[in-house]
Design a protein around this motif. Structure first.
Motif, PDB file in Angstrom:
ATOM      1  N   GLU A  68       3.928   5.563  24.676  1.00 54.07           N
ATOM      2  CA  GLU A  68       4.731   5.244  26.062  1.00 54.07           C
ATOM      3  C   GLU A  68       6.159   4.694  25.215  1.00 54.07           C
ATOM      4  OE1 GLU A  68       3.347   2.185  28.391  1.00 54.07           O
ATOM      5  OE2 GLU A  68       5.019   1.824  29.439  1.00 54.07           O
ATOM      6  N   ASN A  69       6.175   4.081  24.117  1.00 54.85           N
ATOM      7  CA  ASN A  69       7.445   3.923  23.506  1.00 54.85           C
ATOM      8  C   ASN A  69       7.586   4.592  22.269  1.00 54.85           C
ATOM      9  OD1 ASN A  69       8.732   1.811  25.207  1.00 54.85           O
ATOM     10  ND2 ASN A  69       6.661   1.195  25.283  1.00 54.85           N
ATOM     11  N   PHE A  70       8.593   4.778  21.871  1.00 50.01           N
ATOM     12  CA  PHE A  70       8.720   5.428  20.430  1.00 50.01           C
ATOM     13  C   PHE A  70       8.262   4.541  19.199  1.00 50.01           C
ATOM     14  CE2 PHE A  70      11.123   6.049  16.475  1.00 50.01           C
ATOM     15  CZ  PHE A  70      10.914   7.274  16.071  1.00 50.01           C
ATOM     16  N   SER A  71       7.354   5.236  18.589  1.00 44.48           N
ATOM     17  CA  SER A  71       6.506   4.677  17.409  1.00 44.48           C
ATOM     18  C   SER A  71       7.127   5.402  16.110  1.00 44.48           C
ATOM     19  CB  SER A  71       5.102   4.596  17.365  1.00 44.48           C
ATOM     20  OG  SER A  71       4.411   4.704  16.338  1.00 44.48           O
ATOM     21  N   PRO A  72       7.615   4.687  14.823  1.00 45.62           N
ATOM     22  CA  PRO A  72       8.305   5.341  13.731  1.00 45.62           C
ATOM     23  C   PRO A  72       7.020   6.202  13.035  1.00 45.62           C
ATOM     24  CG  PRO A  72       9.162   3.347  14.101  1.00 45.62           C
ATOM     25  CD  PRO A  72       8.093   3.291  15.332  1.00 45.62           C
ATOM     26  N   ASP A  73       5.862   5.628  12.975  1.00 43.07           N
ATOM     27  CA  ASP A  73       4.829   6.268  12.297  1.00 43.07           C
ATOM     28  C   ASP A  73       4.166   7.283  13.210  1.00 43.07           C
ATOM     29  OD1 ASP A  73       3.867   4.078  13.494  1.00 43.07           O
ATOM     30  OD2 ASP A  73       2.672   3.691  11.607  1.00 43.07           O
ATOM     31  N   GLY A  74       3.771   7.061  14.559  1.00 41.67           N
ATOM     32  CA  GLY A  74       3.123   7.501  15.426  1.00 41.67           C
ATOM     33  C   GLY A  74       3.756   8.986  15.735  1.00 41.67           C
ATOM     34  N   HIS A  75       5.092   8.906  16.177  1.00 40.14           N
ATOM     35  CA  HIS A  75       5.828  10.072  16.490  1.00 40.14           C
ATOM     36  C   HIS A  75       6.025  10.982  15.403  1.00 40.14           C
ATOM     37  CE1 HIS A  75       6.747   8.068  20.336  1.00 40.14           C
ATOM     38  NE2 HIS A  75       7.097   9.118  20.896  1.00 40.14           N
ATOM     39  N   ALA A  76       6.081  10.862  14.009  1.00 41.42           N
ATOM     40  CA  ALA A  76       6.324  11.288  12.816  1.00 41.42           C
ATOM     41  C   ALA A  76       4.925  12.263  12.660  1.00 41.42           C
ATOM     42  CB  ALA A  76       6.579  10.695  11.756  1.00 41.42           C
ATOM     43  N   MET A  77       3.709  11.547  12.955  1.00 43.30           N
ATOM     44  CA  MET A  77       2.342  12.173  13.021  1.00 43.30           C
ATOM     45  C   MET A  77       2.273  13.219  14.012  1.00 43.30           C
ATOM     46  SD  MET A  77      -0.757   9.596  12.427  1.00 43.30           S
ATOM     47  CE  MET A  77       0.062   7.793  12.771  1.00 43.30           C
ATOM     48  N   ALA A  78       2.634  12.641  15.193  1.00 42.98           N
ATOM     49  CA  ALA A  78       2.302  13.752  16.328  1.00 42.98           C
ATOM     50  C   ALA A  78       3.167  14.916  16.250  1.00 42.98           C
ATOM     51  CB  ALA A  78       2.751  13.057  17.549  1.00 42.98           C
ATOM     52  N   PHE A  79       4.486  14.873  15.838  1.00 44.67           N
ATOM     53  CA  PHE A  79       5.500  16.068  15.696  1.00 44.67           C
ATOM     54  C   PHE A  79       4.974  16.793  14.462  1.00 44.67           C
ATOM     55  CE2 PHE A  79       8.648  13.607  18.037  1.00 44.67           C
ATOM     56  CZ  PHE A  79       8.678  14.259  19.145  1.00 44.67           C
ATOM     57  N   SER A  80       4.719  16.248  13.274  1.00 47.77           N
ATOM     58  CA  SER A  80       3.944  16.987  12.303  1.00 47.77           C
ATOM     59  C   SER A  80       2.741  17.906  12.593  1.00 47.77           C
ATOM     60  CB  SER A  80       3.362  15.897  11.224  1.00 47.77           C
ATOM     61  OG  SER A  80       4.361  15.366  10.734  1.00 47.77           O
ATOM     62  N   ALA A  81       1.921  17.415  13.541  1.00 49.81           N
ATOM     63  CA  ALA A  81       0.802  17.904  14.147  1.00 49.81           C
ATOM     64  C   ALA A  81       1.108  19.211  14.872  1.00 49.81           C
ATOM     65  CB  ALA A  81      -0.320  17.069  14.824  1.00 49.81           C
TER      66      ALA A  81
END
Ligand SMILES: Cc1cc2nc3c(=O)[nH]c(=O)nc-3n(C[C@H](O)[C@H](O)[C@H](O)COP(=O)(O)OP(=O)(O)OC[C@H]3O[C@@H](n4cnc5c(N)ncnc54)[C@H](O)[C@@H]3O)c2cc1C
Ligand SMILES: Nc1ncnc2c1ncn2[C@@H]1O[C@H](COP(=O)(O)O)[C@@H](O)[C@H]1O
Lengths: 315, 252
Positions: A68-81
């Protein structure tokens, strides 16, 4: 695969302009190599937004309350996938992109080029980027057939990225694991006395103003012009003017009729917030200052010599 | 909280940057170096955190610039407890190699937080903070404008745009890429820097010269055409002021 992947950024329910700029850039590159433009969209309840990404051929969506909100580690993981084996990855060089681009490069081992203003595929992958706060421009070549580019705002036209793709939406499983950065809440700056985005004339001070005591003279000039005073980031960080007066990447974007800079060097982070002003006039002692690359009029000289002359002349 | 601050010298932005003979890089022979301004903010934030909630501050300086010792002594004078100069004979490194060098120097040290500047003027191949975090397997937050200590975690403020910020609770240890400290970096008296030189708090540590290669090659650099498309106003300040007033009146 010679696909071009764009990490889409959104703020408060809107896809940001820079995301469309990157989609436009991606289209040019994909056409050249016969690949697709793939947009990656990460968030919660972002279905509507996917429909606005028709500039892409395929829109990969991760829709998960954890995002729901930007997550520095989460978004990096998602975009990598999501990026999978796209040969070119474009990430906006924004606050979000600064957490995402290098993390994608580390996890995939793919080379990353920051501060990019253009990418070329003529005879290998290459790019042009701005270094040393815009004082130097460099051409870079990639070893290998894959690269990530962190692209500066304003590198292409946003309009060009709003349509023209097949626009097929595909939902992906959320790759999120344990997030080690937990979002607590957003805060907005307190409203200021002046809305610099609504002014016709802005007098803008940079580090060349030297001290807080000298701000008064610049204010006097702004008053004489019937305009308002704005500033580059270091002036705000010093506490000499409130945050609401900051122009640039982490400040506000302005398009006044007149933008008069006093001792502003013209770093890319500043330029992206003011480059669309109708008439830009810049004063700087350094003839090489990058601000003269965006200004319409320039004078090489000392702001402390010319400020009194301008004030006198206006009286 | 025990903090480590990673410091890098960068070419002095007020100096004219010269290009080398084959046009492939800056002419580094005659460059003056200063501490990366965002690293200075990172140091300030670490010292503020120590002043607010205790702990220690260690600074690691990478590279062989002549100015490095002065940078480290200044950090000690400002309030760092220990300073380490890494790799005396290391030349200019790409960011991947810098990250490898810092990660190996951090190996065996204990810390809760690592601070460094959100970017440096020469970070062509990415950001040091995020790369170091990835190598240490710990979380990162970039564009940080404040950190407050809690138990086993830290609350970090990240800036987005227009002054909009978000707070995150971040598990420690973590790496923070600092955009700006809560207050402007402090100045320090020369006498305190001299005291720091006598303190014995500066040590040197050899590291292997890492050379990962960034996978990218800078093939040409140039000074962008200044005033391209701009009309440069000639004359002294009186003439220039007249012309500028005329332009403004015509444009507004
Ligand atoms: C993530 C991130 C976000 C950022 N966001 C922003 C942002 O929103 N806005 C922003 O502005 N910056 C931003 N920055 C900072 C940016 O990188 C630059 O550091 C900043 O813009 C430089 O400000 P400046 O031009 O005032 O100072 P400097 O670059 O120090 O330039 C001062 C200029 O004044 C000239 N000068 C000095 N004395 C005189 C004199 N007497 N007369 C005439 N000229 C003189 C000098 O020649 C020099 O060109 C951001 C940085 C990062 C990393
Ligand atoms: N690519 C992104 N995906 C999701 N959230 C983002 C992204 N970039 C920034 N954000 C942050 O997430 C918040 C929520 O986004 P939104 O759902 O668009 O309101 C925004 O206000 C930003 O702080």
């Amino acid at each position: 695969m010679s696909d071009v992947f764009v990490a889409v950024e959104h703020l408060q329910g809107e896809v940001t302009d820079i995301s469309f700029e990157l989609l436009a850039m991606a289209r040019g590159l994909a056409d050249q190599v016969g690949g697709d433009v793939i947009a990656g969209l990460v968030g919660s309840g972002v279905g509507d937004m996917a429909g606005r990404l028709g500039g892409a051929d395929k829109i990969l969506v991760v829709d998960d309350p954890a995002f729901e909100n930007f997550s520095p580690d989460g978004h990096a993981m998602a975009f990598s996938a999501m990026a999978g084996d796209a040969s070119i990855v474009l990430v906006p060089y924004t606050s979000m992109g600064m957490d995402v681009a290098s993390a994608m490069s580390e996890s995939s081992g793919t080379p990353l080029v920051s501060f990019c203003s253009s990418v070329s595929l003529d005879g290998g992958i290459g790019a042009t980027c701005q270094l040393y706060a815009g004082k130097i421009e460099g051409d870079v070549e990639i070893d290998g057939d894959k690269a990530i580019f962190a692209v500066l705002a304003g590198s292409a036209s946003a309009e060009g990225g709003k349509s023209g793709g097949a626009g097929v939406v595909e939902t992906m499983d959320s790759p999120v694991g344990d997030l080690r950065t937990r979002f607590l809440g957003l805060s907005e700056p307190e409203g200021g006395d002046v809305d610099i985005t609504a002014e016709d004339v802005l007098v803008v001070v940079g580090r060349g103003i030297e001290s807080q005591d000298n701000i008064a003279e610049a204010q006097e000039l702004a008053d004489a012009l019937g305009g308002a005073l704005a500033a580059s980031r270091p002036i705000i960080d010093q506490g000499w003017l409130p945050k609401t007066r900051q122009v640039g990447k982490s400040g506000l974007t302005v398009k006044p009729k007149v933008y008069l800079t006093l001792g502003v060097s013209g770093a890319p982070e500043h330029v992206e917030g003011m480059k669309d002003s109708a008439t830009i006039i810049s004063i700087n002692t350094d003839p090489q200052a990058p601000i003269f690359g965006v200004a319409h009029y320039g004078w090489v000289g000392d702001i402390f010599d010319i400020m009194p002359e301008l004030i006198d002349g206006l009286e | 909280m025990d903090s480590v601050v990673l410091l890098r010298p960068v070419p002095d932005p007020v100096e004219e940057l010269e290009i080398n003979d084959d046009g492939s890089d800056l002419d580094r022979d005659y460059l003056g170096y200063v501490l990366n301004e965002f690293d200075d903010h990172a140091l300030e934030e670490a010292i503020l955190l120590k002043e607010a909630s205790g702990g220690s501050v260690t600074v690691l300086g990478l590279g062989s610039a002549d100015e490095m010792e002065q940078i480290l002594y200044t950090a000690l004078a400002k309030g760092a407890d220990e300073a380490v100069k890494l790799g005396d004979d290391i030349g200019h490194l790409d960011v991947r190699s810098q990250a490898a060098a810092f990660a190996s120097a951090l190996d065996g040290r204990s810390y809760d937080l690592i601070f460094t500047g959100v970017q440096a003027a020469d970070e062509l191949d990415g950001q040091l903070s995020v790369r170091v975090a990835a190598r240490l397997g710990i979380p990162h937050v970039s564009v940080v404008v404040g950190a407050r200590a809690g138990a086993g975690s830290v609350t970090v403020t990240k800036e987005f745009w227009g002054g909009v910020t978000a707070d995150y609770e971040v598990q420690t240890p973590a790496v923070l890429g600092v955009q700006a400290a809560k207050q402007a970096p402090r100045y320090v008296a020369v006498s305190l820097i001299r005291q720091a030189q006598q303190s014995g708090a500066l040590s040197e540590e050899d590291i292997e010269t890492p050379d990962e290669g960034p996978g990218i090659r800078l093939v040409a650099v140039r000074v962008p055409e200044s005033g391209e498309g701009a009309e440069m106003i000639q004359g002294d300040e009186t003439e220039a002021a007249e012309r500028i007033i005329e332009i403004i009146k015509g444009a507004s």
